[in-house]
Design a protein around this motif. Structure first.
Motif: not given
Lengths: 611, 276
Positions: A366, A371, A603-604, A607, A611
């Motif tokens: 989820r 993303l 998730l962090s 990212v 990025h």
């Protein structure tokens, strides 16, 4: 033989007669554990407690003549709680209605919220009172259960005098909790009270030992040994002293052997020889066995017997890839120094995602859905399916105002913003990953969970990814396991291969990184990432360790960066800060301690990488 | 004797509330808002959904008697939506102020709800208003508006995990005084429920006890937490004559999860509070 036949028939007949007639109203623990846990936590129970099945215990209550006749087992299951878990019966079929059996589970969980330490007879009544005062909606349920329970209890008239008095007091305590403060003694024990907790719950096995003291003493002893420099945490295995019925040494004179023999724990002198070389050769540490004496037995030394590779469960693909290695002292890249052998686990059975990961995987999917590429309107395009009204109005305004108006850019298109990313996960499968990183997880478990969770996440974002594992046995055998190639789909076969990974051999990182780099370079994406999952430094049986290993790895990472690939490292080595910045840069790695931490930071982390 | 001068826009401005909506303070948020208003500092309010952020802002705007311009931010929100655009009618083109510009011109409060939903290049338009310049440049008309002292910018968002990627840029975030909202304490929540719905205190107490029990399941069993708004919904249904257990099911349980096992477990919690 006829006797056996008759005996079997009789046994079947009598046990069937004794067996509970309510079998079709049985409620099982597995079916009810989740809702019961939710109710427990919602009513204020400690969220740290788990739900477990209670073991059946002996309850010497009065048995009916049929039970005595059939000599059926005198075991019942009651509920209790301790600081670790709430223990509930494996099944309840006391009542003929399944709904009542279900309600009894919920009642026990609710009662566990209010239970405190104290004398059994008083505390259960007080807990009941507190619970009913806090949640008056439970009153109707309690009355129903009470009525049903009382109807199952023995008839007071059938009991002996002192037992009858006791039974009357018990029934009153159940019907009006808090009204009686002492239970009179009787000749026979009372009939078990299913609405209350176990009067004498069995202690959990851990409670008998005191772990911290033992481990400290052990680690203190270890630290005095100068050779043993590895400070990694070790899993200490607890074992009961083996009861040896045939001790060698006799501490009593043989003449007195006529008295009954007491068992004496024989104190064999432990072998204290320190084999320094052996220890150094085997710096991968395994389980250390600690007995209750506190003295450490010999640490298990594993050494390499130059065994041939296990042909049975891995299929080699091709003849092998020759790769160079960097010798930092000679400052030279030695060509064709290592042979890397691609392999695939052929007999890994396809499997589904492990049950304990499904909820985490759901949450992560989820999160990662945010993303995914979103089709968005791109405005001010020269061509498109719709007119960009804002741009058109602006254009018209500028024309009417007399200022210069650019002709064009008056349309908008709906297009997917391409995410162009390929990620290769390279997992360290060396023997050192067999070590424990937390109290219940080895490094290889952390790596396995990472592979699962990353795969779940990346399959949502539709980024291309590949999963590979590596280990090495000197420079001529670097095993490169293909768990999932870039082209393969993430399916049960891949999951089966992830579940089948097991630790072995050593860590020649440089060659594995070089090969991964060449695999990634073939991917046509804009962004290419190499993610290394490891537990420590590069090392192998020959000179590949320490500075040599780190320098070769650094050279390999440099070569990979030149190909346009971005490397990143996830490690469980708490000393990683000493060498990983040199290899990956300050922002190029993270240290995690246990699997749950990885899932929270996934998730962090992703990212951060992308990025 | 001076005659008080009321500008025409204030006298008939439909954006000024005629009466002050009910709001029960949890802590010192009212004083913080008033101080920020008098010192011309912009305010950022963060909190879960349904905890009273928007109600708080409307309450304060009515108290301070300023017009309130609310913008519900979304992904398609552009700078022109906030600032204004030229429109065309039969007489030609004319400039139309966006809500931000109107608030600046009139010295009102501009409230951007769920500001993280807007794209980051849109929120950058707020920067000149949030530092000590307090100006709003309008490139299309060539004006530079100076915000009067009664202008205030308020933004809010929900810091849940879904907004991980949509968080505010630090350069935007650090221009605001921040205020964190949570759910009110049980006694306060009871008062809110009673005032909003007129339900009797005993039932309000039971509802608040139920929702506290449900909130303790966060992270472990439930992804989301039951908001005060849902409690008010349940109370309205009950006040209207609907059965309490069914009202709680519809307003609280079914809104929080779809999993059947979890729903049956949450129903047990409702039975524990309300009986069957």
């Amino acid at each position: 033989m006829p006797e056996f036949f008759v005996g079997r028939l009789w046994d079947r007949l009598i046990t069937k007669a004794v067996a509970n007639r309510n079998d079709d109203a049985t409620v099982l623990f597995e079916d009810i554990a989740k809702p019961v846990g939710i109710l427990f936590r919602a009513l204020g129970g400690d969220a740290g407690l788990t739900m477990k099945i209670s073991q059946s215990t002996h309850h010497p209550g009065k048995r009916g003549w049929l039970q005595r006749f059939s000599s059926s087992e005198e075991k019942i299951e009651l509920a209790w709680r301790d600081h670790e878990a709430l223990y509930l019966p494996s099944s309840i079929n006391l009542f003929p209605e399944a709904s009542l059996n279900r309600e009894l589970y919920f009642w026990l969980a609710a009662l566990a919220v209010e239970s405190r330490d104290g004398p059994w007879f008083i505390e259960n009544q007080q807990a009941t009172l507190r619970l009913l005062a806090k949640f008056p909606g439970l009153q109707a349920r309690y009355q129903r259960l009470l009525h049903a329970i009382l109807s199952l209890r023995p008839e007071i008239e059938s009991l002996a005098d002192d037992n009858a008095v006791q039974e009357r007091v018990l029934c009153q305590a159940l019907a009006a909790p808090g009204s009686v403060s002492s239970l009179p003694l009787a000749h026979y024990p009372w009939h078990p009270v299913h609405l209350w907790f176990h009067p004498t719950p069995p202690l959990s096995s851990n409670a008998q030992l005191d772990p911290p003291k033992r481990l400290d003493a052990f680690e203190q002893a270890e630290s005095t040994q100068s050779v043993f420099q590895d400070e990694r945490r070790h899993k200490a295995e607890r074992r009961e002293i083996q009861e040896r019925k045939d001790g060698f040494m006799m501490f009593f004179r043989a003449e007195s052997i006529l008295s009954w023999a007491e068992y004496i724990k024989v104190n064999r002198p432990t072998d204290d020889d320190e084999n320094a070389d052996a220890k150094r050769a085997a710096d991968e540490m395994d389980t250390i066995t600690v007995t209750r004496d506190g003295k450490s037995t010999a640490s298990r030394i594993r050494f390499d017997l130059d065994l041939p590779p296990e042909e049975s469960d891995n299929t080699t693909l091709g003849v092998g890839v020759l790769l160079p290695e960097w010798h930092y002292k000679k400052n030279q890249l030695i060509k064709d120094y290592c042979r890397l052998q691609p392999m695939v686990a052929t007999d890994a059975a396809p499997s589904a995602l492990p049950a304990h990961l499904t909820i985490t995987a759901q949450r992560i999917r989820r999160q990662f859905e945010t993303l995914t590429s979103v089709r968005a309107w791109q405005k001010k395009q020269d061509e498109g399916s719709e007119i960009d009204v804002d741009a058109y109005v602006q254009h018209k305004v500028e024309r009417q105002c007399g200022t210069f108006a650019v002709d064009g850019g008056l349309f908008k298109t709906l297009s997917a913003q391409e995410r162009n990313l390929s990620c290769l996960l390279l997992a360290d499968l060396s023997q050192s990953t067999d070590a424990y990183v937390s109290s219940d997880a080895r490094v290889v478990d952390v790596i396995r969970e990472s592979l699962f969770l990353f795969s779940e996440a990346l399959s949502v974002t539709a980024d291309r990814f590949g999963l590979y594992g590596f280990s090495s046995l000197r420079r001529d055998q670097i095993r490169f396991h293909a768990i999932k190639s870039f082209e393969e789909k993430y399916n049960d076969q891949v999951r089966g291969r992830i579940a089948a990974i097991k630790p072995g051999y050593y860590t020649r990182m440089g060659a594995a990184i070089r090969h991964s780099g060449s695999l990634l370079a073939k991917q046509a994406s804009h962004q290419r990432i190499l993610l290394l999952l490891t537990d420590g430094k590069p090392n192998d049986l020959d000179q590949y360790e320490g500075r040599y290993g780190i320098e070769d790895t650094r050279k390999a990472l440099g070569e990979v960066c030149k190909l346009g690939i971005r490397p990143f490292c996830v490690t469980v080595d708490e000393k990683a800060g000493s060498y990983l910045p040199y290899l990956f840069g300050i922002g190029g790695f993270i240290v995690i301690r246990n699997p749950s931490e990885l899932s929270q930071r996934l998730l962090s982390l992703y990212v951060q990488i992308t990025h | 004797m001076s005659i008080p001068v009321i500008s025409i826009s204030e006298a008939v401005n439909p954006y000024v509330a005629s009466e002050v909506p009910f709001y029960k303070p949890h802590g010192n948020e009212v004083e913080l808002f008033e101080h920020a208003f008098s010192k011309q500092l912009p305010l950022l309010i963060k909190g879960p959904t349904g905890c009273g952020k928007t109600r708080f802002v409307t309450h304060m705007a009515a108290r301070l008697k300023r017009p309130l311009y609310t913008v519900a931010c979304h992904d398609d929100l552009t700078a022109t939506d906030l600032v204004g655009r030229h429109l065309i009618n039969d007489s030609g083109t004319y400039w139309n102020d966006g809500p931000l510009t109107r608030a600046v011109r009139e010295g009102g409060i501009c409230y951007l709800d769920e500001v993280v939903e807007a794209r980051k290049d849109t929120t950058v338009v707020l920067h000149p208003l949030t530092d000590d310049r307090r100006i709003l440049p309008l490139e299309r008309t060539g004006e530079i508006l100076q915000a009067p002292s009664q202008f205030m910018l308020v933004v809010s968002y929900n810091p849940g995990y879904q907004n991980f990627l949509k968080g505010m840029k630090p350069s935007t975030r650090q221009r605001f005084v921040s205020l964190r909202f949570g759910f009110p304490k049980p006694e306060l929540e009871q008062e809110v429920v009673i005032k909003e719905t007129g339900i009797d205190p005993g039932m309000a107490a039971l509802l608040v006890k139920l929702v506290s029990a449900l909130r303790s399941l966060k992270a472990h069993d439930l992804e989301e937490v039951a908001s005060t708004r849902l409690v008010v919904y349940a109370a309205s249904l009950i006040k209207n004559g609907f059965a309490p257990v069914d009202a709680c099911r519809a307003a609280l349980v079914e809104a929080l999860t779809d999993d059947e096992e979890t729903i049956s477990a949450l129903m047990e919690v409702i039975y524990a509070c309300f009986g069957e």
